[in-house]
Write a protein that holds these residues in place. Structure first.
Motif, short mmCIF file in Angstrom:
data_model
loop_
_atom_site.label_atom_id
_atom_site.label_comp_id
_atom_site.label_asym_id
_atom_site.label_seq_id
_atom_site.Cartn_x
_atom_site.Cartn_y
_atom_site.Cartn_z
N GLY A 100 -23.51 135.93 -10.83
CA GLY A 100 -23.31 137.13 -11.62
C GLY A 100 -24.48 137.39 -12.56
N THR A 101 -24.21 138.24 -13.57
CA THR A 101 -25.25 138.58 -14.54
C THR A 101 -25.35 137.46 -15.58
OG1 THR A 101 -24.57 140.85 -14.24
CG2 THR A 101 -25.99 140.41 -16.12
N ILE A 102 -26.56 137.13 -15.99
CA ILE A 102 -26.75 136.15 -17.06
C ILE A 102 -27.12 136.93 -18.32
CG2 ILE A 102 -28.08 134.14 -17.84
CD1 ILE A 102 -28.66 133.63 -14.80
N TYR A 103 -26.30 136.80 -19.35
CA TYR A 103 -26.53 137.62 -20.54
C TYR A 103 -27.44 136.95 -21.56
CZ TYR A 103 -22.97 140.65 -18.63
OH TYR A 103 -22.30 141.50 -17.81
N TYR A 104 -27.44 135.63 -21.58
CA TYR A 104 -28.21 134.91 -22.61
C TYR A 104 -28.69 133.59 -22.02
CZ TYR A 104 -29.42 133.15 -27.26
OH TYR A 104 -30.09 132.66 -28.35
N PRO A 105 -29.96 133.28 -22.15
CA PRO A 105 -30.50 132.11 -21.42
C PRO A 105 -30.23 130.75 -22.06
CG PRO A 105 -32.25 133.20 -22.62
CD PRO A 105 -31.01 134.02 -22.86
N ARG A 106 -29.69 130.75 -23.29
CA ARG A 106 -29.39 129.46 -23.90
C ARG A 106 -27.90 129.18 -23.85
NH1 ARG A 106 -33.15 128.36 -29.10
NH2 ARG A 106 -31.61 126.73 -29.38
N PHE A 107 -27.50 127.95 -24.16
CA PHE A 107 -26.09 127.59 -24.06
C PHE A 107 -25.80 126.38 -24.93
CE2 PHE A 107 -28.62 126.12 -20.41
CZ PHE A 107 -28.58 124.75 -20.59
N ASP A 108 -24.50 126.11 -25.12
CA ASP A 108 -24.09 124.94 -25.91
C ASP A 108 -23.59 123.80 -25.02
OD1 ASP A 108 -24.64 126.25 -28.30
OD2 ASP A 108 -22.69 127.24 -28.28
N ASP A 109 -22.90 124.14 -23.93
CA ASP A 109 -22.35 123.11 -23.04
C ASP A 109 -23.06 123.19 -21.68
OD1 ASP A 109 -20.56 122.71 -25.07
OD2 ASP A 109 -18.98 123.93 -24.16
N ALA A 110 -23.40 122.04 -21.13
CA ALA A 110 -24.07 122.03 -19.83
C ALA A 110 -23.14 121.48 -18.75
CB ALA A 110 -25.32 121.17 -19.92
N ASP A 111 -23.31 122.02 -17.52
CA ASP A 111 -22.59 121.47 -16.37
C ASP A 111 -23.31 120.23 -15.87
OD1 ASP A 111 -20.77 123.61 -16.40
OD2 ASP A 111 -22.18 124.85 -15.26
N ILE A 112 -24.64 120.33 -15.87
CA ILE A 112 -25.47 119.22 -15.39
C ILE A 112 -26.56 118.96 -16.42
CG2 ILE A 112 -27.06 118.47 -13.56
CD1 ILE A 112 -25.67 120.56 -11.71
N ILE A 113 -26.79 117.70 -16.71
CA ILE A 113 -27.93 117.35 -17.56
C ILE A 113 -28.79 116.35 -16.80
CG2 ILE A 113 -28.69 116.24 -19.70
CD1 ILE A 113 -26.19 117.26 -21.04
N VAL A 114 -30.08 116.67 -16.70
CA VAL A 114 -31.00 115.74 -16.06
C VAL A 114 -31.83 115.12 -17.18
CG1 VAL A 114 -32.81 115.45 -14.35
CG2 VAL A 114 -31.09 117.27 -14.06
N VAL A 115 -31.68 113.81 -17.36
CA VAL A 115 -32.39 113.18 -18.47
C VAL A 115 -33.33 112.11 -17.95
CG1 VAL A 115 -30.40 111.69 -19.00
CG2 VAL A 115 -32.16 112.03 -20.73
#
Ligand code: TPP
Ligand code: SF4
Ligand code: SF4
Ligand code: SF4
Lengths: 245, 272
Positions: B60-75
C-alpha cells in the motif's frame, strides 16, 4: 600507566562525538595540554558555539557553556565582566566567527575585551553538511558550490587580518595551522597570557581539517591543509605602525 | 517473506555498509513492484555511535518513512544492541550476526531471534569489505527474493563501486554465499569474531607504548605522521569497527608525535 590524553580531558566522556580524524579534536587536545601546563583547570571557563564545536560540551573537566550560533563571543565577554579573575575562552568555527557572529567578534576586538577567542577554520560549514563558508577558497567544490566556488562569492576570507584593523595594539592576533601542534600550543599559550597578564583581547585562528566533508583520508587531509596554509598567512598579525590604538 | 507491510530496521557499525544494505533492500523491493522507503538515521547523539537505517516495504501507500516498532531487525554489531532495544516488540524477528554478538546478550532484549555467522564467513572467506554483500544475500533470501534476480539488482545498484572484475566476482560470490547460509535458530555460532577492546601494550628495554582499541576510530593520522614508520594499519578492528594501527616498538624513536596528533587519545609511547 601511560597517559594518552591531557589531564583536563574528561575521560568518562570518551570516546567523544567528533568524526574519525577530526581537526577539532586535535586542536582541543593541544588546548588541553596548554591548560595542563599552565595549571589552569580550576580557572578556565569554556564557551562553545553551534557547529561542530558544540560536540565539545562535555569534553573537559572544567565548566563549558553552550551558546547560540555566532553568540559565543558576547556570552564569554558577559561572563568575564561578572568574573574578571576567570580565564575565559571562546571556541567556534569559521561560520560562527566570520559569518553569523562576525560583528560580535569585531566589537569584542574593538572594545579590547579581555577574552581569548579560538576560531577553528575548516573552510566549510561542517556540522550542517559541508556548505560553502566565507573561508572556502576559490574554485573549491562544496555541497553548495558543486562546480567550484565562483568569484562572485568572494575569495577566502582573511579574518585575523580584518580584525587587526580595529583591534587594540595590545591585542594578540594570529593564525596557526593544526599541522604543527607544537606551534598551536605556543600560540594558545600566548593568547591566554595576553588575557591574564595584559588584560587584553586575543584571537587565534587555527587552520584545520574536516575529513568528513572534504572527503579526505589521513594523507589527503594534510595535503589539503598545506593548500590552505599557502593561501592564508601563518603567523602573528602585528599592529600597524601608524595606528595609535 | 514480505507481508502487506514489512518494517525493517538495520543497525550496525559505520563502515559495515549498513546504509548500503538498507538502500539496496528497498530498491530490490521496488523492483518487485512494492512501494518502499529507506531513510538513514542522523542525529548529534548518533555521532560516533552505531549506524541505523529505516526501511519500509509495502503493497500500500507509505505515509511516513520512520517508525517505532519493527517487524524485522537486522543487527550486525554488539554495540548497536542498545540502539535497537526500543524498536523491539514481542513479535519482532531479530536477525543477528552470531559470530560477533553473544546469543545471551540478544536474549536479554528479544525473544524471537535468528542468527547468521556473517562476520566469520566474510572475514575468513571473502574479506571484510564483502560483508555488506554477504548480509544482503542473507536478507534477500530471508525476504524471499529470487537468487538470480538478487545479483542482477544488486549489480545494477552497486556496479560503480566495483572497481575491478575481481572485486565484482568476489562480491557476487559473497552475495550468493550469504543467500545460502542456513539461519540459526536455538543453536548459535560462537561470538568469536567480536572485537577485542583490551588495551594493546608494547614494551622493550627503552620504551613502552599503548594503543586503545576502545577509543581508536581508525583515522590513521598517527600512521601518516609517525616519522619513522613505526605505526602501520593493523588487521584488527576496534570499538568503531575500523582497523586500528599496529606499533613496531623496535622502530619507534619515542618522539611523541603520535600522541600529540591522535584526535581520540588512543595512542602514546613513553620512555621507560
Ligand atoms: C541562528 C542559526 N543559524 C543557522 C544555524 C544552522 N547551523 C548550524 S551549524 C552551522 C554552521 C557551522 O559552521 P562553522 O561555524 O564553520 O563550524 P563547523 O561545524 O565547521 O566546525 C549552521 C549554519 C543555527 N544553528 N542557528
Ligand atoms: S564534520 Fe568535520 S569538523 Fe565536524 S566533527 Fe566531522 S570531521 Fe570534524
Ligand atoms: S590517530 Fe588515534 S584514532 Fe587515529 S588511527 Fe591512530 S590511534 Fe587510532
Ligand atoms: S612516538 Fe614517534 S616514532 Fe614512536 S610510534 Fe609515535 S610517532 Fe612513531
Amino acid at each position: 600507566m601511560i597517559e594518552t590524553m591531557p589531564k583536563c580531558w574528561n575521560q568518562k566522556t570518551k570516546p567523544h562525538f567528533f568524526c574519525p580524524g577530526c581537526g577539532h579534536a586535535i586542536i582541543l587536545k593541544q588546548l588541553g595540554f596548554v591548560i595542563d601546563d599552565l595549571k589552569l583547570e580550576q580557572e578556565v571557563k569554556f564557551f562553545i558555539d553551534i557547529g561542530c564545536s558544540l560536540l565539545a560540551w562535555n569534553f573537559y573537566n572544567f565548566d563549558t557553556v553552550q551558546t547560540h550560533h555566532g553568540r559565543t563571543t558576547p556570552t564569554a565577554v558577559g561572563y568575564k565582566m561578572a568574573k574578571p579573575k576567570k580565564v575565559v575562552i571562546g571556541y567556534m568555527g569559521d561560520g560562527g566567527g566570520y559569518a553569523i557572529g562576525l560583528q560580535s567578534v569585531l566589537h569584542a576586538a574593538f572594545r579590547n575585551d579581555p577574552v581569548t577567542i579560538i576560531l577553528v577554520n575548516n573552510e566549510n560549514y561542517a556540522m550542517t553538511g559541508g556548505q560553502m563558508a566565507p573561508t572556502t577558497m576559490p574554485n573549491e567544490i562544496t555541497t553548495t558550490t558543486p562546480t567550484g566556488k565562483e568569484v562572485k562569492f568572494g575569495p577566502g576570507m582573511h579574518g585575523p587580518e580584518l580584525i587587526r584593523n580595529i583591534a587594540s595594539d595590545k591585542a594578540y592576533i594570529a593564525r596557526t595551522s593544526m599541522s604543527a601542534p607544537e606551534a598551536v600550543k605556543i600560540a594558545i599559550k600566548k593568547a591566554i597570557k595576553t588575557q591574564i597578564e595584559n588584560n587584553a583581547f586575543s584571537f587565534l585562528e587555527i587552520l584545520s581539517i574536516c575529513p568528513t566533508n572534504w572527503k579526505t583520508d589521513a594523507e589527503g587531509s594534510f595535503e589539503r591543509l598545506k593548500m590552505a596554509e599557502s593561501y592564508y598567512h601563518i603567523g602573528e598579525i602585528p599592529p600597524q605602525k601608524s595606528s595609535q590604538k | 517473506m514480505i507481508h502487506e507491510t514489512t518494517i525493517i530496521l538495520f543497525a550496525g557499525e559505520g563502515g559495515q555498509g549498513v546504509q548500503t544494505i538498507a538502500e539496496v533492500t528497498a530498491a530490490l523491493a521496488i523492483g518487485k513492484g512494492y512501494n518502499a522507503t529507506y531513510i538513514p538515521y542522523f542525529g548529534v547523539e548518533q555521532r560516533g555511535a552505531s549506524s541505523i537505517a529505516y526501511v519500509i516495504i509495502s503493497k500500500g501507500t507509505i505515509y511516513y518513512p520512520r517508525f517505532d516498532d519493527a517487524d524485522i531487525i537486522v543487527v550486525m554489531r554488539e554495540r548497536a544492541l542498545k540502539d535497537i532495544k526500543r524498536f523491539i516488540t514481542p513479535n519482532t524477528d531479530v536477525i543477528f550476526d552470531s559470530s560477533t554478538i553473544e546469543a545471551k546478550d540478544i536474549h536479554k532484549i528479544a525473544t524471537k531471534t535468528i542468527g547468521f555467522p556473517g562476520s566469520k564467513y566474510a572475514l575468513t572467506k571473502f574479506g571484510a569489505k564483502s560483508y555488506n554483500l554477504l548480509v544482503l544475500g542473507v536478507i534477500g533470501n530471508y525476504l524471499g527474493f529470487d537468487k538470480t534476480e538478487l545479483w542482477e539488482n544488486v549489480f545494477e545498484k552497486l556496479k560503480s563501486k566495483f572497481k575491478s572484475k575481481e572485486i565484482e566476482e568476489k562480491n557476487k560470490l559473497a552475495l550468493e554465499f550469504g543467500a545460502k547460509i542456513v539461519l540459526e535458530k536455538g543453536e548459535y555460532s560462537k561470538a568469536e569474531f567480536k572485537a577485542d577492546l583490551g588495551d594493546k601494550l608494547y614494551r622493550n628495554k627503552e620504551r613502552e607504548g599503548i594503543i586503545k582499541p576502545s577509543l581508536c576510530k581508525g583515522c590513521l593520522i598517527c600512521v601518516e605522521k609517525c616519522p619513522v614508520g613505526a605505526l602501520s594499519k593493523g588487521s584488527e578492528v576496534g570499538f568503531f569497527g575500523a582497523n586500528i594501527p599496529d606499533l613496531n616498538i623496535e622502530k619507534c624513536i619515542t618522539c611523541g608525535i603520535c600522541k600529540r596528533f591522535c584526535p581520540d587519545g588512543a595512542v602514546a609511547v613513553e620512555k621507560r
